[in-house]
Scaffold this motif. Structure first.
Motif, short mmCIF file in Angstrom:
data_model
loop_
_atom_site.label_atom_id
_atom_site.label_comp_id
_atom_site.label_asym_id
_atom_site.label_seq_id
_atom_site.Cartn_x
_atom_site.Cartn_y
_atom_site.Cartn_z
N GLY A 215 0.81 -1.22 0.00
CA GLY A 215 0.00 0.00 0.00
C GLY A 215 0.84 1.26 0.00
O GLY A 215 0.34 2.34 -0.30
N GLY A 216 2.12 1.15 0.29
CA GLY A 216 3.02 2.30 0.29
C GLY A 216 3.72 2.55 -1.04
O GLY A 216 4.47 3.50 -1.18
N ALA A 217 3.46 1.70 -2.03
CA ALA A 217 4.03 1.89 -3.37
C ALA A 217 3.14 2.88 -4.12
O ALA A 217 2.37 2.51 -5.01
N ALA A 218 3.26 4.13 -3.77
CA ALA A 218 2.31 5.17 -4.18
C ALA A 218 2.18 5.37 -5.68
O ALA A 218 1.13 5.80 -6.15
N ALA A 219 3.20 5.06 -6.46
CA ALA A 219 3.14 5.27 -7.91
C ALA A 219 2.54 4.08 -8.66
O ALA A 219 2.33 4.16 -9.87
N LEU A 220 2.23 3.00 -7.97
CA LEU A 220 1.77 1.77 -8.62
C LEU A 220 0.50 2.00 -9.43
O LEU A 220 -0.48 2.53 -8.92
N GLN A 221 0.54 1.60 -10.71
CA GLN A 221 -0.60 1.74 -11.61
C GLN A 221 -1.20 0.39 -12.00
O GLN A 221 -2.38 0.30 -12.33
N LEU A 222 -0.37 -0.65 -12.02
CA LEU A 222 -0.82 -1.99 -12.40
C LEU A 222 -0.34 -2.99 -11.37
O LEU A 222 0.86 -3.06 -11.09
N LEU A 223 -1.27 -3.74 -10.81
CA LEU A 223 -0.94 -4.82 -9.90
C LEU A 223 -1.60 -6.08 -10.42
O LEU A 223 -2.82 -6.15 -10.54
N ASP A 224 -0.78 -7.07 -10.77
CA ASP A 224 -1.29 -8.36 -11.23
C ASP A 224 -0.89 -9.42 -10.21
O ASP A 224 0.28 -9.80 -10.13
N ALA A 225 -1.85 -9.85 -9.43
CA ALA A 225 -1.64 -10.91 -8.44
C ALA A 225 -2.56 -12.09 -8.76
O ALA A 225 -2.99 -12.81 -7.87
N SER A 226 -2.87 -12.27 -10.03
CA SER A 226 -3.75 -13.36 -10.43
C SER A 226 -3.06 -14.71 -10.29
O SER A 226 -1.84 -14.79 -10.19
N SER A 227 -3.85 -15.75 -10.24
CA SER A 227 -3.37 -17.14 -10.17
C SER A 227 -2.46 -17.39 -8.98
O SER A 227 -1.34 -17.89 -9.12
N ASN A 228 -2.94 -17.01 -7.81
CA ASN A 228 -2.24 -17.28 -6.56
C ASN A 228 -3.23 -17.97 -5.62
O ASN A 228 -4.20 -18.58 -6.08
N ARG A 229 -3.00 -17.85 -4.34
CA ARG A 229 -3.86 -18.48 -3.32
C ARG A 229 -4.41 -17.45 -2.34
O ARG A 229 -4.61 -17.75 -1.18
N LEU A 230 -4.64 -16.25 -2.83
CA LEU A 230 -5.08 -15.15 -1.97
C LEU A 230 -6.53 -15.34 -1.52
O LEU A 230 -7.42 -15.48 -2.36
N ALA A 231 -6.75 -15.33 -0.22
CA ALA A 231 -8.11 -15.43 0.33
C ALA A 231 -8.60 -14.07 0.82
O ALA A 231 -9.80 -13.85 0.95
N GLU A 232 -7.68 -13.16 1.10
CA GLU A 232 -8.03 -11.79 1.49
C GLU A 232 -6.90 -10.86 1.10
O GLU A 232 -5.78 -11.30 0.82
#
Length: 190
Positions: free
Chosen positions: A54-71
């Motif tokens: 959340g501190g990566a203030a310039a981030l425009q694209l985040l791809d965290a697909s195909s993982n095991r994220l529940a929250e």
């Protein structure tokens, strides 16, 4: 696999692609990357994303697909420059209420998760410029009919098993909401 400690010293990074590396965790140092615009961690074995992201203030694209994220950490709601959020093929049932702070978000891909309308913060839909939210749930794998229903199942096909071709229950649009034909969650239209 893990990243070397020296990774956090590369503060000029603008794009990081860590996809398909069998990562089970990410370092908690993402606030050290003030110029990071794109982060791809798709196709790993991540069960969580670090709050420091959340501190990566310039981030425009985040791809965290195909993982095991529940929250997801609530801190991601501080990513005010985020435009594209790819979270397909995880185990998410809801998004944090803090996502209403995603001031520039345009596209959210939640395909193949368990997110239904109740899992989308109302403020996200009202207070952000989101143009496209993709909700798509894979249909359950076909099961062979029981011997008692086998002739009916052969005759009636999917209808005998409680489904119909197309299977979508309802659709609605807020600008654009994709729910392909095998949607599993009803979406209210009002």
């Amino acid at each position: 696999m893990s990243l070397p400690v020296e990774f956090s010293t590369l503060q000029a990074l603008q794009k990081v692609d860590l996809s398909t590396n069998l990562l089970m965790a990410l370092p908690d140092c993402w606030d050290a990357f003030p110029k990071l615009k794109e982060l791809n961690v798709a196709g790993n074995k991540l069960a969580a994303l670090p709050a420091s992201l959340g501190g990566a203030a310039a981030l425009q694209l985040l791809d965290a697909s195909s993982n095991r994220l529940a929250e997801l950490p609530a801190e991601l709601g501080a990513l005010t420059n985020l435009v594209d959020l790819e979270l397909a093929q995880n185990q998410l049932a809801a998004l944090p209420a803090s996502f209403a702070g995603l001031a520039r978000i345009k596209r959210i891909n939640l395909a193949h998760n368990a997110v239904c309308e109740g899992g989308l913060p109302a403020a996200l839909l009202k207070a952000t410029p989101v143009e496209h939210i993709r909700l798509e749930v894979s249909p359950p794998p076909p099961q062979p009919p029981s011997s008692a229903l086998s002739s009916a199942a052969r005759f009636l096909g999917p209808a005998a098993q409680g489904g119909f071709p197309g299977g979508a229950r309802t659709r609605t649009c807020r600008r654009r909401l994709s729910m392909p034909s095998h949607a599993a969650c009803p979406i209210s239209t009002g």
